[in-house]
Scaffold this motif. Structure first.
Motif, PDB file in Angstrom:
ATOM      1  N   ALA A   1      18.580 -13.168 -25.131  1.00  0.00           N
ATOM      2  CA  ALA A   1      18.383 -13.943 -26.363  1.00  0.00           C
ATOM      3  C   ALA A   1      18.154 -13.019 -27.555  1.00  0.00           C
ATOM      4  O   ALA A   1      18.656 -13.259 -28.658  1.00  0.00           O
ATOM      5  N   ALA A   2      17.408 -11.950 -27.335  1.00  0.00           N
ATOM      6  CA  ALA A   2      17.161 -10.983 -28.410  1.00  0.00           C
ATOM      7  C   ALA A   2      18.456 -10.317 -28.843  1.00  0.00           C
ATOM      8  O   ALA A   2      18.699 -10.081 -30.038  1.00  0.00           O
TER       9      ALA A   2
ATOM     10  N   PRO B   1      15.335  -5.500 -31.422  1.00  0.00           N
ATOM     11  CA  PRO B   1      14.845  -6.828 -31.818  1.00  0.00           C
ATOM     12  C   PRO B   1      13.487  -6.798 -32.511  1.00  0.00           C
ATOM     13  O   PRO B   1      13.196  -7.656 -33.344  1.00  0.00           O
TER      14      PRO B   1
ATOM     15  N   VAL C   1      20.441 -12.497 -31.209  1.00  0.00           N
ATOM     16  CA  VAL C   1      19.906 -12.439 -32.578  1.00  0.00           C
ATOM     17  C   VAL C   1      20.391 -11.174 -33.278  1.00  0.00           C
ATOM     18  O   VAL C   1      20.837 -11.208 -34.438  1.00  0.00           O
TER      19      VAL C   1
ATOM     20  N   ARG D   1      15.640 -10.652 -23.016  1.00  0.00           N
ATOM     21  CA  ARG D   1      16.417  -9.612 -23.686  1.00  0.00           C
ATOM     22  C   ARG D   1      17.790 -10.124 -24.119  1.00  0.00           C
ATOM     23  O   ARG D   1      18.308  -9.700 -25.162  1.00  0.00           O
TER      24      ARG D   1
ATOM     25  N   THR E   1       8.299 -14.008 -29.305  1.00  0.00           N
ATOM     26  CA  THR E   1       9.364 -14.131 -30.299  1.00  0.00           C
ATOM     27  C   THR E   1      10.706 -14.428 -29.643  1.00  0.00           C
ATOM     28  O   THR E   1      11.507 -15.201 -30.178  1.00  0.00           O
ATOM     29  N   TYR E   2      10.945 -13.819 -28.473  1.00  0.00           N
ATOM     30  CA  TYR E   2      12.232 -13.951 -27.792  1.00  0.00           C
ATOM     31  C   TYR E   2      12.033 -14.481 -26.377  1.00  0.00           C
ATOM     32  O   TYR E   2      11.075 -14.108 -25.700  1.00  0.00           O
ATOM     33  N   ARG E   3      12.971 -15.320 -25.939  1.00  0.00           N
ATOM     34  CA  ARG E   3      12.910 -15.820 -24.571  1.00  0.00           C
ATOM     35  C   ARG E   3      13.076 -14.673 -23.573  1.00  0.00           C
ATOM     36  O   ARG E   3      12.343 -14.567 -22.600  1.00  0.00           O
TER      37      ARG E   3
ATOM     38  N   TYR F   1       8.225 -10.880 -25.801  1.00  0.00           N
ATOM     39  CA  TYR F   1       9.183 -11.490 -24.887  1.00  0.00           C
ATOM     40  C   TYR F   1       8.463 -12.400 -23.901  1.00  0.00           C
ATOM     41  O   TYR F   1       7.438 -12.006 -23.322  1.00  0.00           O
TER      42      TYR F   1
END
Length: 210
Positions: free
Chosen positions: A10-11, A159, A14, A8, A4-6, A192
């Motif tokens: 990037a999360a 996240p 969001v 931490r 879902t996320y590249r 991740y």
């Protein structure tokens, strides 16, 4: 499945976009749960233009089942106990676990505070950030510690989380921001692409801006 996320950071970006309820308020402080929550929290704090700090919480696990929490310890000797579980334990067992976890907490506090004063949250809005919510035990403890430290409002931002843990935390925190709550949750790392173990050095660098 695809992550879902590249990573931490990037999360955290969001999450920051979803924290409208605290954006622009001068008394907000963003608290990363050590250690994996700190890179997420750093991204949140940057986007919200809010101060960043760490909340060091150590879960108190049952001697025979450490993953099951009977409480937690926090800064300044704060202790939050689940009395229903703790009252069934031998007091000597409780003391042994508390001493061990307090020693580790104090080590981390020294490492991360670097001479700064103890964390105080008097009348602040505390935004507690972690990289995921599996059982929710540590997050529940962190919310309790933040309240004991004087926070007037406690927001938990993660996240991704297990739906069951999310439901429990909505009854504990004043607000929970958790955009991803998949069924069959599994482990936080599944969500991740980069979920490296966060070393002390990375935490210190994020806190000092170095």
């Amino acid at each position: 499945m695809d992550a879902t996320y590249r990573d931490r950071t990037a999360a955290g970006a969001v999450l920051a976009d979803l924290l409208d309820s605290v954006a622009g308020q001068p008394d907000v402080i963003v608290l990363g749960l050590v250690r994996g929550g700190v890179p997420v929290a750093a991204a949140v704090a940057e986007r919200l233009r809010a101060p960043l700090d760490v909340l060091v919480v150590r879960k108190l696990g049952l001697p025979e089942a450490p993953e099951v929490a009977f409480g937690a310890v926090g800064p300044g000797g704060l202790r939050v106990l689940n009395e229903e579980i703790a009252d069934r334990l031998d007091p000597a067992e409780v003391d042994t676990v508390v001493r061990a976890e307090t020693a580790e907490l104090e080590r981390r506090e020294r490492r991360y505070r670097m001479g700064r004063p103890p964390l105080r949250l008097d009348d602040r809005i505390a935004v507690i950030v972690d990289d995921g919510l599996a059982t929710g035990a540590t997050a529940r403890a962190a919310v309790g510690v933040a309240r004991q430290l004087g926070a007037r409002r406690v927001v938990l931002a993660v996240p991704v989380g297990a739906p069951e843990a999310y439901a429990v935390l909505t009854r504990t925190a004043d607000e929970v921001v958790c955009p991803e709550r998949p069924a069959g949750f599994g482990a936080v790392s599944r969500y991740y692409a980069d979920f490296h173990e966060v070393p002390d050095e990375e935490v210190v660098a994020l806190l000092t801006g170095s």
